[in-house]
Structures are given as structure tokens and as C-alpha cells.
Design an enzyme around this catalytic site. Structure first.
Site, PDB file in Angstrom:
ATOM      1  CB  CYS A 124      -0.946   0.000   1.198  1.00 12.97           C
ATOM      2  SG  CYS A 124      -1.930  -1.502   1.330  1.00 12.97           S
ATOM      3  CG  HIS A 278      -3.639   2.908   1.615  1.00 10.59           C
ATOM      4  ND1 HIS A 278      -4.065   2.363   0.424  1.00 10.59           N
ATOM      5  CD2 HIS A 278      -3.730   1.916   2.543  1.00 10.59           C
ATOM      6  CE1 HIS A 278      -4.387   1.094   0.617  1.00 10.59           C
ATOM      7  NE2 HIS A 278      -4.199   0.798   1.898  1.00 10.59           N
ATOM      8  CG  ASN A 309      -7.080  -1.534   0.772  1.00 10.47           C
ATOM      9  OD1 ASN A 309      -6.225  -1.327  -0.078  1.00 10.47           O
ATOM     10  ND2 ASN A 309      -6.769  -1.735   2.041  1.00 10.47           N
TER      11      ASN A 309
END
Length: 353
Positions: A124, A278, A309
Site C-alpha cells: 500500500c 491510502h 482498498n
């Protein structure tokens, strides 16, 4: 005999993002779709994560395919030709081949050969890692333009029946072109890793486990197969996380890193036009914004509601949508921060294209 003088590249004064692109897969998976596999509800998922839908790529679409789509748009947006790309950096943890790299294949498909190309495995935080390296390459004179891509096909590494992370994840790709600038357009990067928490987010088992299982299967060892099957709910390595540990780390530690990124860039929260963290969890995003004391004029990216995500792809995807919906942000400063498996993190202030 005198020592010869070694030449070095002429340093450039600055770099910035010149173009941006995105690829969002066509399949949209709702919370109700997800709940057919896990004991949950649309209401619970929205309350806990803010996610309503996520995009998933069909089987025939690969990480390389999505990255090429996003990269081509970024190159066009930057107003350059692919032959001007001096390096291709691809942040991903879901390319299904150890070698060759996804970046090498993508560079070829985009027409950027013979640009150097390599993958970044930082999950990430991978996109922010890529921006840090692109900035350094451009300012050092090693490359004039660098293509940075964050891309993931997380649907390839999830167990739909698993509750800690599977319902969070989506697929997609985002890309930017970083190039020279007379004035700094990318602030210093604050980055790092905490390897002591290596197993907080990770795979159920390794490819060595898969190999061992396959060998037992070929030998017809039923006892060994039964033991292996009991140890691993699926033969294919899939993602798991310790959600509470990750949440606490992301909220408390990453707020410090975000503040430090503002400090080293020489600006305050009031100077920002946007905040693009993020897209891990809506509650994390809201808590980070609260701790940073962002003024009302700062637009906060909340792409997670529709995209889920997407790991390394989340920041460029969210930035792409932010600029589509708020074109007046072009030229404004944006604070971006990536954090996740490793546990790794990276943050910097950038001027939006």
C-alpha cells in the site's frame, strides 16, 4: 599519473507530476455480493469501512493489462510520447510471475523500450515509494520522464470466505508521469518500514508450501495431504490481517508521518488543496484528517466508497477521481500517504497535474 575526473549528470532544480491516468475494471461487486460468502451485512461493512462497492477484474485481465491502460492515459495526459519515458516503475504485489518483472512487460507494451523498468514490492506504500524514486531519477538527470504505476489485482489473492480483509479489497491501476520542473513539485519523502510487525498483514503461506503440497499429491501421500489441507484452508496463498493492530498503527503512527511530510515540505495544512491518503478504511481516513486539523477547504479523497482498498493503486486512483470531480485542484498541493503490509509507509506533498 593523475586521477581522471569522473563526469556526473547535471542536477535539475525540481520535478513534478505532469500527467495522470487510471484503469477501473468493469465488474462491480456490491456489499450484498460479498455477504454471500461471509456472515455480514451491507450495513456492517459500510459502518466499519465506508465501502459500498469495489471493482474486480475478470480472469482474463491481468495486472499488466490494467497497468498498460492507466499508463497510456498518463502519458497522453502529460503530453509526451512513450519514447520519451526514461524509466518505468511499477508498484505491485500481485504480478503472478517472479520474473520477468511486470514493469518490463508494461514498458514494452506501451512503446517505452528500452527504458529501464522494475517492480516495487511495498504494497500500500508502493506508489509513494515510486514517486520518491521518480523524483530522485528526474532531478539527478538519470531520466527525463518517469512513469510510475500502482496496480493490483487483489481478487487473485483473496479467499472470499475469509473475514479479516477479503471484503475490503478491489482491483485497479493508477499511473502518473513525473518529469522536470523549474520549481519543486514533489516534496521530500518521509518513508520507512517496521519489520517487527511483518506478519500483521500477509499471506497465509508461501509458494514453497504449495510446492510441498503438490509433491505430496504426486506421491499420493494421503496423510500428508490431509494434514496440509487442515493447515491451509486453501492451497493458494491468500491475504490475512490483524485488523485491530493495523487500525491502531495506521491512525496513530501515520498521523505523525503525515505531519512530518508537511514539515519537511515547508508548508502547513492550510497550504494544501487536497489530502489523498491510502484508501484503506474510511474511519482511518477521517481520523487522519481530524488529527491533521485540515481546514474545510482541503478536499479529502474518499475513493474507497466505490473502489475498495486497492493497495498500491489506491492513491493514484483516488487522485485521478479527485481531479475529475474537482478540476480546480489542478496545480494545488496535495498531501499523500501510503501505509500497509510490511509494515511500510511513505508520504510526500506533491503539486497536482
Amino acid at each position: 599519473m593523475s586521477t581522471p575526473t569522473l563526469k556526473q549528470n547535471t542536477l535539475r532544480s525540481g520535478s513534478r507530476i505532469w500527467g495522470i491516468g487510471a484503469y477501473r475494471p468493469e465488474i462491480i461487486v456490491s456489499n450484498d455480493d460479498v455477504c454471500q460468502w461471509i456472515d455480514s451485512s451491507d450495513e456492517w461493512i459500510q459502518q466499519r469501512t465506508g465501502i459500498i462497492t469495489r471493482h474486480r477484474a475478470p480472469r482474463q485481465i491481468s495486472v499488466v493489462d490494467m497497468a498498460v491502460g492507466a499508463g497510456a492515459e498518463a502519458i497522453k495526459s502529460a503530453g509526451i510520447d512513450a519514447s520519451q519515458i526514461g524509466a518505468v516503475l511499477v508498484s505491485t504485489v500481485t504480478h503472478m510471475y517472479a520474473t520477468p518483472s511486470a514493469a518490463a512487460l508494461i514498458a514494452d507494451k506501451l512503446g517505452a523500450n528500452p527504458a529501464p523498468a522494475f517492480d516495487i514490492s511495498a504494497a500500500c506504500a508502493g506508489y509513494c515509494y515510486g514517486i520518491a524514486q521518480a523524483d530522485a531519477l528526474v532531478r539527478a538527470g538519470t531520466a527525463e520522464y518517469v512513469l510510475v504505476i500502482g496496480v493490483e489485482k487483489l481478487s487473485d489473492v483473496i479467499d472470499n470466505h475469509e473475514r479479516t480483509i477479503s471484503f475490503l479489497l478491489g482491483d485497479g491501476a493508477g499511473a502518473v508521469v513525473v518529469g522536470p520542473s523549474d520549481e519543486p513539485g514533489i516534496g521530500p519523502t518521509v518513508w520507512g518500514a517496521d519489520g517487527s510487525k511483518w506478519d500483521t498483514i500477509g499471506m497465509t503461506h508461501s509458494l514453497m508450501d504449495v510446492r510441498d503440497f503438490s509433491e505430496q499429491a504426486m506421491k499420493g501421500d494421503g496423510v500428508a495431504l490431509a494434514a496440509a489441507d487442515e493447515a491451509h484452508s486453501t492451497l493458494w496463498p491468500t491475504l490475512r490481517q490483524d485488523g485491530q493492530t493495523v487500525f491502531r498503527w495506521a491512525v496513530w503512527e501515520m498521523a505523525k508521518m503525515a505531519k512530518k511530510a508537511l514539515e519537511v515540505a515547508g508548508i502547513t495544512a492550510a497550504d494544501l488543496g487536497a489530502f489523498v491518503p491510502h484508501q484503506a478504511n474510511m474511519r482511518i481516513i477521517d481520523e487522519l484528517a481530524k488529527q491533521l486539523k485540515l481546514p474545510e477547504h482541503v478536499v479529502i479523497a474518499r475513493d474507497i466508497a466505490d473502489a475498495g482498498n486497492t493497495s498500491a493503486a489506491s492513491i493514484p486512483l483516488a487522485t485521478h477521481r479527485l481531479l475529475q470531480e474537482n478540476p480546480e485542484l489542478s496545480g494545488k498541493l496535495s498531501l499523500q500517504i501510503g501505509f500497509g503490509a510490511g509494515l511500510v509507509f511513505g508520504a510526500q506533498v506533491v503539486r497536482l497535474p
